[in-house]
Every structure is written in structure tokens, then in C-alpha cells.
Design an enzyme around this catalytic site. Sequence first.
Site, mmCIF file in Angstrom:
data_model
loop_
_atom_site.group_PDB
_atom_site.id
_atom_site.type_symbol
_atom_site.label_atom_id
_atom_site.label_comp_id
_atom_site.label_asym_id
_atom_site.label_seq_id
_atom_site.Cartn_x
_atom_site.Cartn_y
_atom_site.Cartn_z
ATOM 1 N N ASP A 121 26.703 85.300 0.027
ATOM 2 C CA ASP A 121 26.345 84.150 0.080
ATOM 3 C C ASP A 121 26.037 82.906 0.182
ATOM 4 O O ASP A 121 25.796 82.564 1.767
ATOM 5 C CB ASP A 121 27.912 83.616 -1.196
ATOM 6 N N HIS A 128 22.059 71.156 -5.041
ATOM 7 C CA HIS A 128 23.637 71.550 -5.344
ATOM 8 C C HIS A 128 24.204 70.675 -3.151
ATOM 9 O O HIS A 128 25.113 69.671 -3.866
ATOM 10 C CB HIS A 128 24.246 72.557 -5.083
ATOM 11 N N GLU A 194 30.565 78.922 -10.052
ATOM 12 C CA GLU A 194 28.927 78.317 -9.388
ATOM 13 C C GLU A 194 27.945 79.801 -9.493
ATOM 14 O O GLU A 194 28.329 80.559 -9.610
ATOM 15 C CB GLU A 194 28.575 78.712 -7.703
ATOM 16 N N GLU A 196 24.953 81.308 -10.479
ATOM 17 C CA GLU A 196 23.904 81.853 -9.242
ATOM 18 C C GLU A 196 22.925 82.407 -10.009
ATOM 19 O O GLU A 196 22.891 83.750 -10.748
ATOM 20 C CB GLU A 196 25.127 82.135 -7.455
ATOM 21 N N ASP A 228 29.824 82.921 -8.747
ATOM 22 C CA ASP A 228 31.022 82.544 -7.334
ATOM 23 C C ASP A 228 32.113 81.459 -7.642
ATOM 24 O O ASP A 228 31.907 81.122 -7.373
ATOM 25 C CB ASP A 228 29.655 82.084 -6.616
ATOM 26 N N ARG A 232 38.589 75.051 -5.042
ATOM 27 C CA ARG A 232 38.304 74.483 -4.007
ATOM 28 C C ARG A 232 39.162 74.318 -3.458
ATOM 29 O O ARG A 232 38.736 73.383 -2.062
ATOM 30 C CB ARG A 232 37.608 72.938 -6.022
ATOM 31 N N GLN A 235 39.490 76.007 -1.009
ATOM 32 C CA GLN A 235 38.459 76.190 0.007
ATOM 33 C C GLN A 235 38.804 74.356 1.104
ATOM 34 O O GLN A 235 38.184 74.513 2.149
ATOM 35 C CB GLN A 235 36.966 76.208 -0.295
ATOM 36 N N LYS A 248 37.259 81.387 -2.068
ATOM 37 C CA LYS A 248 35.574 82.429 -2.317
ATOM 38 C C LYS A 248 36.677 83.884 -2.292
ATOM 39 O O LYS A 248 35.900 84.222 -3.634
ATOM 40 C CB LYS A 248 34.302 82.249 -1.426
ATOM 41 N N THR A 252 34.055 87.647 -7.227
ATOM 42 C CA THR A 252 33.018 87.483 -7.718
ATOM 43 C C THR A 252 32.467 87.758 -8.822
ATOM 44 O O THR A 252 32.077 89.067 -9.061
ATOM 45 C CB THR A 252 32.143 87.472 -6.519
ATOM 46 N N GLU A 356 30.391 69.574 -9.336
ATOM 47 C CA GLU A 356 29.687 68.472 -9.360
ATOM 48 C C GLU A 356 29.163 67.889 -10.933
ATOM 49 O O GLU A 356 29.250 66.928 -11.128
ATOM 50 C CB GLU A 356 27.571 68.864 -9.135
#
Length: 408
Positions: A121, A128, A194, A196, A228, A232, A235, A248, A252, A356
Site C-alpha cells: 500500500d 492526504h 481509506e 483507494e 484500507d 488510527r 497505528q 492496518k 483490506t 481528514e
Amino acid sequence: MSEHSPLDLAEGDPFGPHNLPYGVFTTADEPGRRRLGVRIGAHVLDAGAAAHALGSPYASLLAQPSLDPLLAAGRTAWRDVRRALTAWVTVPAHRPEIEPLLHPLDAVTLHLPYTVADYVDFYASEHHATNVGRMFRPDGEPLTPNWKHLPIGYHGRAGTVVVSGTDVVRPSGQRKAPADAAPVFGPSVKLDIEAEVGFLVGTPSELGRPVPLGSFRDHVFGLTLLNDWSARDVQAWEYVPLGPFLGKSFQTSVSAWVTPLEALDAARTAPPARDFPLLPYLDDAAEEEPGGFDVRITVEINGEAVAEPPFSTMYWTAAQQLAHMTVNGASLRTGDLYGSGTVSGPEVGQRGSLLELTWNGRDAIELEGGKRTFLEDGDEVVLTAWAPGPDGTRVGLGEVRGRIAPAV
């Protein structure tokens, strides 16, 4: 010509003959028999049965329980099979053989259509990366010193890539807020998405031989939507100094459909202007084909659209990512999957993560079911996307759907 044929699609159907994405399905009467299929409108064509009925030389390649053999067959086979499929669903003379082999989508079960060999990834959106940098390094430069020199990425866990529709069990792990004296263990309280785009490798490469920018089409079969999922809080505590790991690797999600690169020729676009010199192996200024893809993504939570990230804004292209991850001689395998990284645009409504959208939980978003900073148990996230097709059409990329289940 038969009346009310499933092949008579409404004008503008994003899954018309110009698209023809690949998937794998089973039927209720044969739940243990997986078949390679191609989506046309609201139906899926049994590709192996169609090839056999029409005497195709690719019948054995398509009469398979997964996309793997076709992926490994290489670019010439990809092109020839696509041309044959296009003829099978558009030439009226083929309808007597093809129509009985069409299955309504709502009557089949879709599966992960390929075996994931490796999963990588990336972190390719400047918007971002800048947003994340401003959140977590407010007194420093938003972008790390290496960000515009190379596509940053990490190696994920191939075994936890799942097909759309699979529930996401809330992960548990260690977390430690800055004010906490010691870490604690428990379910993630900052579960995120996420949005993607994923790229699927077909043709492998030799160990020790990098894949140059111009060989992108020789190795990459197609693309798929990808979510993904990210814890948080886990992480943030684990990622220094080696990067994402348990935050992570729990899951997925990818679309059940893989769109061939050829279906997206009209969606190719130049990436954003670069304000930094690139080393020769990443410099795509002289490439004949623009490296970007104009893919428009929509993120929905519990049926409400919360963001529309534009893939055309990505700083690093899929070809550059492929060149970078092989420049040290690392080999490609059939079924390698690599994600673009979170897709975010310059506007608030174009951000592809809740991190975000809520600025790390500071600014809740309003939904009919209540405010959200991060995902709650029972929330369902759906990613959809389309890209410009030939002659003003749209190419649909299917969807990635996942519902949050409580931690075990």
C-alpha cells in the site's frame, strides 16, 4: 433477436460492453462450483461456458474457478480474450448461445476473484499526506523530506484481503494517547476507512530485474476499488519507527470486480504538475501515455455520501509505484496487489478518510443516525466509483461494501 434480452442495456449503463469487468461467482444450485464471470449490465456471463459454446481457443483458460490463469497468461491473451468477450455480447448472432449463460447479479454470490500473492500500500496523495502532516506535525513541514522523491509505501498482509460485503470485525490492540502514562489494550476507538484504488499484477517479473515505467501495461492487468480499513489509535502508537503494522493488517476490502486497463483508455490523464525533479527511473515526462486515471470515487456511510475523492489528483502514478517497488530487484508475482494510498482532493468534501474529514475527531460529521468522528459498530461503508469511457460513456468500477462488527 430476442425480446427483452439482458444484453439490451439502458443507454449509459456503466457496465456495458465498453467495460466488461471480471469476477468470480457461484450459483444457489451449485454453491461449491466457482466460475469466472464477466459483468454485463445487471447480469454476469459465465465466461467459461460461453467460450466452450462458441468454440473459443481460450475455453480452458476461462473455464477456471478464479482469474489467476488468465492473469498469468499475459497481455496478448488479455487483449484477445477481451476482444472475444466484446463480440460475444454485442454480435446478435451469438445471442442464442450467450443469453442462457447470463445470471442475474442478485441471484449469484460473488467471491474474491484472484489469489492475492503480495499486498503493498502506498501514500501517494499530496493532499492526504499534507493533511496528515499538519495534524501530527503542526510545528514542522507537513510532508516528510522524502515524500516528493519517491512513492512511500509499506508491505501489508495478503491473507487479510477480502471481497466486498465481508464484515469488518473491530480490531483490538495497544493504544496510548499522548497524555496517558502507559498503553492500554482494547478495541480500537478510532476505526477509519481509506478510499483507494488497487492495481492487480498479472505477468510476473524476474528477480533482480526492475520493471521500468514503460512496462506498466505488460504487467498490470487491471484495477479495482479498495478500502484500507485503519485503526488510527493502534497505528499512531505502533508506527514509529517501522511504519503501519497491526493498525492496518486486520482487513483490506476490495471490489468483487476487476476492470481491465483497456476499459480505462479514455480515463487516462496527466498527473498534477510536479514541482520537484525526479530521478530517471521515476521521471515519466517522456512517457507516451499519461500516467494518471480520472476515477471519481464516492464514499457513503449508512447510505449518506460523505466524500467524493478524485483519483486524478494523485501525485504518484500507478506506473511510478510499480517502478519504485521493483527498482531494487524485487520480483512481481501473479496476483500481486498494490493500493494507491488514500485518495484525497484539495476540498474538504474530497477527503478519503474520516481522519481528514473530522480532523482526527475534532470536527464531527453529521449523519441522519447521529454524529460521527470515527466508525461505530453497525456502520456500513460503501465505496463506488466511475471513470470516463469511450464516446461519453461511464465505466463503473463496482463497489466495496463493509459493515463494522463488534470486537470479539
